[in-house]
Design an enzyme around this catalytic site. Structure first.
Site, PDB file in Angstrom:
ATOM      1  N   GLU A  21       0.848  -1.195   0.000  1.00  0.00           N
ATOM      2  CA  GLU A  21       0.000   0.000   0.000  1.00  0.00           C
ATOM      3  C   GLU A  21       0.887   1.250   0.000  1.00  0.00           C
ATOM      4  O   GLU A  21       1.787   1.366   0.839  1.00  0.00           O
ATOM      5  CB  GLU A  21      -0.887  -0.007   1.253  1.00  0.00           C
ATOM      6  CG  GLU A  21      -1.854  -1.183   1.260  1.00  0.00           C
ATOM      7  CD  GLU A  21      -2.340  -1.561   2.662  1.00  0.00           C
ATOM      8  OE1 GLU A  21      -2.072  -0.809   3.617  1.00  0.00           O
ATOM      9  OE2 GLU A  21      -2.974  -2.618   2.794  1.00  0.00           O
ATOM     10  N   ALA A  28      -5.505  -4.102   1.001  1.00  0.00           N
ATOM     11  CA  ALA A  28      -6.001  -5.391   1.484  1.00  0.00           C
ATOM     12  C   ALA A  28      -4.813  -6.291   1.783  1.00  0.00           C
ATOM     13  O   ALA A  28      -4.144  -6.766   0.868  1.00  0.00           O
ATOM     14  CB  ALA A  28      -6.902  -6.037   0.430  1.00  0.00           C
ATOM     15  N   GLU A  29      -4.558  -6.508   3.050  1.00  0.00           N
ATOM     16  CA  GLU A  29      -3.339  -7.233   3.440  1.00  0.00           C
ATOM     17  C   GLU A  29      -3.377  -8.694   3.004  1.00  0.00           C
ATOM     18  O   GLU A  29      -2.383  -9.248   2.539  1.00  0.00           O
ATOM     19  CB  GLU A  29      -3.113  -7.127   4.954  1.00  0.00           C
ATOM     20  CG  GLU A  29      -2.673  -5.737   5.425  1.00  0.00           C
ATOM     21  CD  GLU A  29      -3.814  -4.725   5.455  1.00  0.00           C
ATOM     22  OE1 GLU A  29      -4.994  -5.135   5.386  1.00  0.00           O
ATOM     23  OE2 GLU A  29      -3.529  -3.514   5.555  1.00  0.00           O
ATOM     24  N   PHE A  83       2.230  -1.691   8.601  1.00  0.00           N
ATOM     25  CA  PHE A  83       2.673  -1.898   9.987  1.00  0.00           C
ATOM     26  C   PHE A  83       2.438  -3.364  10.314  1.00  0.00           C
ATOM     27  O   PHE A  83       1.488  -3.965   9.808  1.00  0.00           O
ATOM     28  CB  PHE A  83       1.862  -1.037  10.976  1.00  0.00           C
ATOM     29  CG  PHE A  83       2.100   0.442  10.825  1.00  0.00           C
ATOM     30  CD1 PHE A  83       3.077   1.087  11.577  1.00  0.00           C
ATOM     31  CD2 PHE A  83       1.357   1.181   9.918  1.00  0.00           C
ATOM     32  CE1 PHE A  83       3.305   2.447  11.422  1.00  0.00           C
ATOM     33  CE2 PHE A  83       1.581   2.540   9.755  1.00  0.00           C
ATOM     34  CZ  PHE A  83       2.549   3.193  10.510  1.00  0.00           C
ATOM     35  N   PHE A  93      -0.919  -4.404  11.232  1.00  0.00           N
ATOM     36  CA  PHE A  93      -1.952  -4.517  10.193  1.00  0.00           C
ATOM     37  C   PHE A  93      -1.883  -5.861   9.465  1.00  0.00           C
ATOM     38  O   PHE A  93      -2.569  -6.072   8.472  1.00  0.00           O
ATOM     39  CB  PHE A  93      -1.802  -3.402   9.142  1.00  0.00           C
ATOM     40  CG  PHE A  93      -1.960  -2.004   9.676  1.00  0.00           C
ATOM     41  CD1 PHE A  93      -2.351  -1.772  10.990  1.00  0.00           C
ATOM     42  CD2 PHE A  93      -1.740  -0.898   8.857  1.00  0.00           C
ATOM     43  CE1 PHE A  93      -2.489  -0.465  11.475  1.00  0.00           C
ATOM     44  CE2 PHE A  93      -1.882   0.398   9.335  1.00  0.00           C
ATOM     45  CZ  PHE A  93      -2.258   0.613  10.650  1.00  0.00           C
ATOM     46  N   ILE A  94      -1.043  -6.746   9.948  1.00  0.00           N
ATOM     47  CA  ILE A  94      -0.821  -7.997   9.215  1.00  0.00           C
ATOM     48  C   ILE A  94      -1.912  -9.034   9.495  1.00  0.00           C
ATOM     49  O   ILE A  94      -2.054 -10.001   8.751  1.00  0.00           O
ATOM     50  CB  ILE A  94       0.574  -8.593   9.565  1.00  0.00           C
ATOM     51  CG1 ILE A  94       1.078  -9.502   8.429  1.00  0.00           C
ATOM     52  CG2 ILE A  94       0.547  -9.348  10.890  1.00  0.00           C
ATOM     53  CD1 ILE A  94       2.532  -9.936   8.581  1.00  0.00           C
ATOM     54  N   PRO A 102      -5.141  -9.452   9.033  1.00  0.00           N
ATOM     55  CA  PRO A 102      -6.022  -9.996   7.979  1.00  0.00           C
ATOM     56  C   PRO A 102      -5.299 -10.991   7.064  1.00  0.00           C
ATOM     57  O   PRO A 102      -5.940 -11.797   6.406  1.00  0.00           O
ATOM     58  CB  PRO A 102      -6.450  -8.754   7.182  1.00  0.00           C
ATOM     59  CG  PRO A 102      -6.228  -7.609   8.095  1.00  0.00           C
ATOM     60  CD  PRO A 102      -5.053  -7.998   8.972  1.00  0.00           C
ATOM     61  N   HIS A 112      -0.616   0.356  15.816  1.00  0.00           N
ATOM     62  CA  HIS A 112       0.577   0.519  14.972  1.00  0.00           C
ATOM     63  C   HIS A 112       1.852   0.012  15.646  1.00  0.00           C
ATOM     64  O   HIS A 112       2.882  -0.068  14.997  1.00  0.00           O
ATOM     65  CB  HIS A 112       0.800   1.990  14.619  1.00  0.00           C
ATOM     66  CG  HIS A 112      -0.245   2.584  13.726  1.00  0.00           C
ATOM     67  ND1 HIS A 112      -1.564   2.651  14.066  1.00  0.00           N
ATOM     68  CD2 HIS A 112      -0.139   3.150  12.495  1.00  0.00           C
ATOM     69  CE1 HIS A 112      -2.247   3.238  13.081  1.00  0.00           C
ATOM     70  NE2 HIS A 112      -1.401   3.547  12.117  1.00  0.00           N
TER      71      HIS A 112
END
Lengths: 332, 355
Positions: free
Chosen positions: A35, A65-66, A89, A92-93, A95, A135
């Protein structure tokens, strides 16, 4: 004739960019995707200039979209490319956890080597930079516990470049964790040419006799500070280890150090329960139990979510906590 | 939306051609080829159920009723194309060229069952629902970047459309114009949960609108419409026009797995009625009879040949010997880490002691 290595002074984040550019120049199959990695150069500027040099086909702004980023990277990796997927970050991993756990890490195993996934997942992580909620997570142990993926954490620019190149060259998936606190904290001399730092090898940053201090990522600076102050104040000398790779651990380095000092403090910012520190304790137990002069101590984050940043300094281990642990152990 | 996405048919249930668009291509030899492949799939499937009942393999996932959807869509693949099946798609993998022995070994719990024959890019059955849509997109995207005309086909069910990876797969594929066929088999049930509880939409094909890609709804029990529509979607993909979503409306006559009892959640009379009316093999038989080239003697001969092949595969499965235990350790990484190496050595010495 000069054999001097040409170097330049780089921050860690610049060294990371340099590593990717080095590999992309050498290999057409290396791609960067994530992203905002294109024109924007990533939220930390880790991919700055890459799209301008290598084009939109190789430095790809993906949809937000991870799972999609990791899942399609798996397909790219199985079919001849070497993707470097950026998670904005580490926090955010989640998903993408399913894709990493059930596919990336086990496709080689499931197909007995018929299909493989030579991909790198880069993720900034860790607290202490006043980032918003989620984060700042340090969830390395979710991945060291996962069979089939290596976990790498540099703490400085030199290691970052060498380890990232080694990760891109690795035939298996590597999670490359980038401590945000170290991104711009130091500028050090980094060779301009390509080199690697071996995955699975830690580094001894300082020789000492009385105690082994074991850390990684942003905690390395904390431990170095504690070691310096202990030597000045108490004359206690510390053997300081930066593990650099969390799976597989550098057993030889840890063993040699602990057998020499007979004592160990392990420092990490992730929650203590289920943390990688426990694996280090187990390793020392397996290899060096009878060399120990005192119990091993861990200085870790609390078993709480990383709090909002107004109070995050009270979550993170600091030099004072490390020093107290050293004193407790040396005086045991 | 049901009006905008009507179920396309070439053969109706009586085997009568209701759409003559492809009639010129519906030759006797193609028809017979498709029939033989469907029959082969069905006989393989019934053998799978029997082997499970006899305790010769483990839990088996039957697909009876979905032969037209799987055979018609896989027979159009070319060497080098990528296939991403679920655990119910061995009619597709068998048709594309997976080895029947390895497929049986898969259901016997043997690691080698996941390994496709050389030259066939067949992924092992995806267990986490919809996760494979992204791999199909990634491999297809790679082919596009390499400049080939290869494509990917990915199978998934109606329940899979509720997963996030369904959306992410279609979205990525449309954004990057990846040559991938999203082949949905809407068999009406995700284990026990019927479609109307799975989604509010009346069709799955309409979801293509959200990604601005073609969406086609077809009768999944009509081998001709499956064959020609998938071929069309592949030609579309191969010529650089990106992905297509195909919804093949079908029905599984049996249980979700051999460990499932469908009488708990659906009317068994319905399954029986559908077998009589909508069965993909019977429908093609009716068509062939109408065309004047179906005869029982031919069918018996074909059955005998398939029986021979399947019995050989069963024999090979059972002659394979014990599963290779060391497979567990040998392929986690290219080079084992010290912990795996040590666990392996410790395992080996335990095995020696036991001997």
């Amino acid at each position: 004739m000069s054999t001097a290595v040409k170097t330049q002074k780089l921050t860690m984040v610049q060294a990371i960019t340099d590593a990717m550019a080095t590999m992309m120049r050498e290999h057409d199959d290396v791609l960067v995707l994530g992203e905002d990695v294109g024109k924007n150069g990533g939220v930390f500027r880790a991919t700055e200039g890459l799209q301008a040099e290598f084009g939109e086909q190789r430095v790809i702004d993906t949809p937000l979209a991870e799972s999609g980023i990791i899942g399609t990277s798996i397909g790219l990796a199985m079919n001849g490319f070497r993707p470097i997927a950026e998670m904005q970050f580490l926090g955010f991993i989640y998903p993408a956890f399913n894709q990493i756990m059930t596919h990336a890490s086990r496709i080689r195993s499931r197909t007995l080597g018929h299909f493989t996934v030579p991909m790198v997942i880069r993720a900034p992580f860790g607290a202490g930079v006043r980032a918003p909620e989620i984060h700042s997570d340090s969830v390395e142990s979710l991945f060291t516990h996962m069979p089939g993926i290596k976990v790498v954490v540099p703490s400085n620019a030199y290691d970052a470049k060498g380890l990232l190149i080694a990760s891109i060259e690795d035939p298996d998936p590597v999670l490359f964790l980038e401590p945000m606190r170290c991104y711009r904290s130091h500028k050090i001399e980094v060779p301009e040419d390509k080199y690697t730092v071996e995955i699975g090898k830690g580094a001894r940053l300082q020789e000492g006799e009385d105690i082994s201090l074991i850390a990684w990522g942003a905690m390395v600076d904390v431990v170095k500070k504690a070691a310096k102050e202990m030597e000045e104040a108490e004359g206690i000398t510390c053997d300081v280890l930066d593990l650099r790779t969390l799976y597989p651990l550098d057993r030889d380095l840890i063993t040699e150090s602990v057998q020499k000092t007979g004592r160990a403090v392990i420092v990490h910012e992730a929650p203590g329960t289920g943390g990688v520190g426990n694996d280090v304790v187990s390793l020392i137990n397996d290899t060096s139990f009878l060399h120990l002069r005192s119990p091993i101590k861990r200085v870790t984050g609390h078993d709480t979510p990383v709090p909002m940043f107004a109070i995050e300094d009270h979550y993170l281990p600091d030099a004072e906590r490390v020093k107290q642990a050293i004193i407790d152990i040396v005086r045991f | 939306m049901e009006v905008q996405f009507p179920i396309k048919q070439i053969l109706n249930e009586d085997g009568v051609v209701v759409n003559s668009e492809f009639e010129n291509e519906m030759t006797e030899s193609l028809t017979k080829e498709l029939y033989i492949k469907m029959l082969r799939a069905r006989m393989f499937d019934r053998k799978g159920v029997n082997l499970q009942r006899q305790g010769r393999i483990g839990t088996y996932v039957p697909f009876e009723g979905q032969e037209a959807a799987q055979v018609g869509s896989s027979v159009v693949l070319k060497e080098g194309d990528w296939m991403f099946p679920t655990y119910r798609d061995h009619a597709a993998t068998l048709t594309y060229g997976h080895s029947a022995r390895n497929l049986f070994l898969y259901w016997k719990g043997y690691p080698i069952g996941c390994v496709p024959p050389e030259g066939k890019n067949i992924f092992p059955p995806a267990v986490p629902i919809a996760s494979q849509l992204l791999h199909a997109t990634g491999t297809a995207w790679a082919e596009k970047m390499k400049g080939t005309d290869r494509c990917s086909i990915v199978y998934f069910g109606d329940g899979a459309t509720s997963e996030g990876d369904f959306h992410e797969g279609l979205n990525f594929a449309s954004v990057f114009n990846a040559p991938v066929i999203f082949f949905n088999q809407n068999n009406g049930f995700a284990i026990s949960v019927p479609m109307e509880k799975q989604m509010k939409t009346k069709t799955i094909a309409q979801k293509a609108v959200a990604y601005d890609i073609p969406g086609v709804r077809i009768d999944g029990n009509d081998i001709f419409v499956v064959y020609f529509e998938t071929k069309k979607a592949m030609d579309h993909a191969r010529s650089g026009n990106g992905p297509t979503l195909i919804e093949a409306v079908t029905y599984r006559y049996g249980a979700h797995t051999t460990a499932d009892d469908p009488s708990k959640y659906r009317d068994q009379e319905e399954a029986k009625r559908r077998r009589e009316t909508t069965d993909p093999l019977l429908r093609l038989e009716r068509y062939m009879t109408n065309q004047g080239y179906f005869d029982e003697a031919w069918k018996t001969q074909v059955e005998e040949e398939i029986t021979k092949e399947i019995e050989q595969a069963v024999e090979d499965m059972e002659a394979f010997g014990p599963a290779e235990i060391t497979d567990m350790f040998n392929h986690v990484f290219h080079t084992p880490t010290w912990s795996i190496q040590e666990q392996f050595e410790s395992f080996q010495s335990r095995m020696k002691e036991e001997v």
